[in-house]
Design a protein around this motif. Structure first.
Motif, mmCIF file in Angstrom:
data_model
loop_
_atom_site.group_PDB
_atom_site.id
_atom_site.type_symbol
_atom_site.label_atom_id
_atom_site.label_comp_id
_atom_site.label_asym_id
_atom_site.label_seq_id
_atom_site.Cartn_x
_atom_site.Cartn_y
_atom_site.Cartn_z
ATOM 1 N N TRP A 1 3.936 4.967 7.737
ATOM 2 C CA TRP A 1 3.006 3.860 7.947
ATOM 3 C C TRP A 1 1.801 3.889 9.208
ATOM 4 O O TRP A 1 0.731 4.075 8.844
ATOM 5 C CB TRP A 1 3.798 2.503 8.471
ATOM 6 N N ILE A 2 2.305 4.833 10.255
ATOM 7 C CA ILE A 2 1.246 5.185 11.058
ATOM 8 C C ILE A 2 0.311 6.310 10.641
ATOM 9 O O ILE A 2 -0.972 6.103 10.785
ATOM 10 C CB ILE A 2 1.728 5.562 12.571
ATOM 11 N N TYR A 3 0.979 7.238 9.922
ATOM 12 C CA TYR A 3 0.095 8.484 9.593
ATOM 13 C C TYR A 3 -0.885 7.863 8.448
ATOM 14 O O TYR A 3 -1.977 8.172 8.339
ATOM 15 C CB TYR A 3 1.396 9.495 8.893
ATOM 16 N N THR A 4 -0.519 6.813 7.673
ATOM 17 C CA THR A 4 -1.135 6.339 6.404
ATOM 18 C C THR A 4 -2.356 5.344 7.354
ATOM 19 O O THR A 4 -3.662 5.733 6.985
ATOM 20 C CB THR A 4 -0.470 5.495 5.446
ATOM 21 N N LEU B 1 -0.456 13.616 16.215
ATOM 22 C CA LEU B 1 -0.616 12.268 17.086
ATOM 23 C C LEU B 1 0.993 11.488 16.789
ATOM 24 O O LEU B 1 1.522 10.732 17.498
ATOM 25 C CB LEU B 1 -1.546 11.468 16.772
ATOM 26 N N VAL B 2 1.168 11.421 15.392
ATOM 27 C CA VAL B 2 2.214 10.592 14.909
ATOM 28 C C VAL B 2 3.597 11.350 15.550
ATOM 29 O O VAL B 2 4.403 10.592 15.761
ATOM 30 C CB VAL B 2 2.054 10.594 13.472
ATOM 31 N N ASN B 3 3.661 12.673 15.564
ATOM 32 C CA ASN B 3 4.660 13.429 16.008
ATOM 33 C C ASN B 3 5.103 13.035 17.318
ATOM 34 O O ASN B 3 6.124 12.554 17.909
ATOM 35 C CB ASN B 3 4.314 14.783 15.918
ATOM 36 N N PHE B 4 3.846 12.793 18.331
ATOM 37 C CA PHE B 4 4.090 12.404 19.694
ATOM 38 C C PHE B 4 4.536 10.815 19.686
ATOM 39 O O PHE B 4 5.401 10.579 20.755
ATOM 40 C CB PHE B 4 2.975 12.420 20.489
ATOM 41 N N VAL C 1 0.793 -1.173 -0.137
ATOM 42 C CA VAL C 1 0.057 0.001 -0.059
ATOM 43 C C VAL C 1 0.953 1.232 0.089
ATOM 44 O O VAL C 1 1.709 1.360 1.112
ATOM 45 C CB VAL C 1 -0.771 -0.005 1.166
ATOM 46 N N PRO C 2 0.761 2.098 -0.805
ATOM 47 C CA PRO C 2 1.347 3.507 -0.993
ATOM 48 C C PRO C 2 1.153 4.139 0.375
ATOM 49 O O PRO C 2 0.003 4.455 0.644
ATOM 50 C CB PRO C 2 0.950 3.786 -2.527
ATOM 51 N N LEU C 3 2.281 4.642 1.027
ATOM 52 C CA LEU C 3 2.219 5.499 2.186
ATOM 53 C C LEU C 3 2.506 6.999 1.912
ATOM 54 O O LEU C 3 3.387 7.368 1.061
ATOM 55 C CB LEU C 3 3.611 4.886 3.187
ATOM 56 N N ASP C 4 1.755 7.617 2.633
ATOM 57 C CA ASP C 4 1.766 8.986 2.554
ATOM 58 C C ASP C 4 2.816 9.468 3.623
ATOM 59 O O ASP C 4 3.075 9.015 4.626
ATOM 60 C CB ASP C 4 0.517 9.506 3.051
ATOM 61 N N ALA C 5 3.581 10.672 3.303
ATOM 62 C CA ALA C 5 4.484 11.160 4.209
ATOM 63 C C ALA C 5 3.907 11.757 5.300
ATOM 64 O O ALA C 5 3.057 12.622 5.054
ATOM 65 C CB ALA C 5 5.536 12.054 3.188
ATOM 66 N N ARG D 1 -5.176 7.055 8.872
ATOM 67 C CA ARG D 1 -6.349 7.932 7.881
ATOM 68 C C ARG D 1 -6.589 6.989 6.852
ATOM 69 O O ARG D 1 -7.386 7.311 5.856
ATOM 70 C CB ARG D 1 -5.289 8.793 7.047
ATOM 71 N N SER D 2 -6.789 5.582 7.096
ATOM 72 C CA SER D 2 -7.154 4.518 6.052
ATOM 73 C C SER D 2 -8.142 3.869 6.622
ATOM 74 O O SER D 2 -8.503 2.549 6.172
ATOM 75 C CB SER D 2 -5.901 3.718 5.619
ATOM 76 N N PHE D 3 -8.789 4.251 7.693
ATOM 77 C CA PHE D 3 -10.107 3.418 8.264
ATOM 78 C C PHE D 3 -11.198 3.573 7.169
ATOM 79 O O PHE D 3 -11.550 4.614 6.843
ATOM 80 C CB PHE D 3 -10.470 3.707 9.602
ATOM 81 N N TYR D 4 -12.133 2.628 7.289
ATOM 82 C CA TYR D 4 -13.125 2.825 6.368
ATOM 83 C C TYR D 4 -14.498 2.001 6.921
ATOM 84 O O TYR D 4 -14.303 0.714 7.370
ATOM 85 C CB TYR D 4 -13.034 2.745 4.775
#
Length: 245
Positions: free
Chosen positions: A121-124, A200-203, A23-27, A127-130
């Motif tokens: 990975w965590i950031y993507t 959240l990812v930053n923390f 799965v392509p990951l967003d930065a 934001r990938s729940f559906y």
């Protein structure tokens, strides 16, 4: 045979990570020097994640000091166990057995998740729940199919769903997945939600290595020292060998 088994176990983590890389990951593009972002991330984590996921290798006091959160404010708003002290490790009350029965598996500790999975990975993932009525909690995840975790940030994002685009492939119409779209019922719009997830990812990245910025700054000083020492050594060598040449 024993050596082969050792090699397979050694390769297992890399194989698992490789399997998730389809799965392509967003930065994430998070910034550990942004104290305001880290404070917001800590607030989000404690309110939405900490009920199930501990950060048992962190201490409340260390987080408060590092993120410039007043100790009294930390104790009043971010320590939910009234018996806990400011110097205690950040453990929660949920038991391994209860979590396993509720979610199908124990809720993992997230202190080092950013170092294991990576921030992108965590950031993507977040934001990938559906929406998926076939799942026990009514949601699934593009990055982590058949996920056993509920979408705890749904009240912020709203109800997310997959979006598709019709494309022609070899003369036939094909529905191709293009992303996640919220129904707009959340407290935040799309840009605000992405920013909240980034905080959240930053923390979580900070939690995995609280001294990362200090280590990087120290590394620059060490490299500078090595350069200066090399120059002085070179000049001293020339001075010693001047008469020989």
């Amino acid at each position: 045979m024993k050596k082969l088994m050792v090699m397979l176990f050694a390769l297992l983590p890399s194989l698992v990570m490789a399997a998730g890389a389809k799965v392509p990951l967003d930065a994430a593009n998070n910034d550990l020097s942004d104290k305001a972002s880290l404070q917001r991330g800590a607030k989000l984590y404690m309110n939405y994640c900490f009920g199930c996921h501990a950060t048992q290798y962190q201490r409340y006091e260390r987080v408060a000091n590092d993120l410039d959160i007043p100790v009294d404010l930390m104790r009043e708003n971010m320590i939910f166990d009234r018996d806990a002290k400011i110097g205690d490790l950040m453990t929660n009350a949920i038991s391994t057995e209860y979590a396993a029965n509720s979610f199908g598996a124990p809720a993992p500790d997230l202190t080092l998740v950013a170092r294991v999975r990576g921030t992108d990975w965590i950031y993507t993932y977040l934001r990938s729940f559906y929406a998926d009525p076939s799942r026990p909690f009514g949601v699934n995840n593009v990055v982590f199919p058949s996920v056993g975790m509920p979408h705890v940030l749904e009240e912020l994002q709203g109800v997310p769903s997959k979006t598709y685009e019709t494309r022609l492939v070899d003369g036939e119409e094909v529905q191709e997945y293009v992303g996640i779209q919220s129904d707009g019922t959340g407290e935040l719009n799309d840009e605000e939600y992405d920013e909240a997830v980034r905080d959240l990812v930053n923390f979580l990245e900070y939690s995995g290595e609280p001294m990362k910025l200090e280590r990087q700054n120290l590394g620059l000083w060490v490299m500078g020292f090595i350069v200066i020492f090399f120059v002085l050594t070179l000049l001293l060598k020339k001075e010693y060998w001047r008469d020989v040449h």
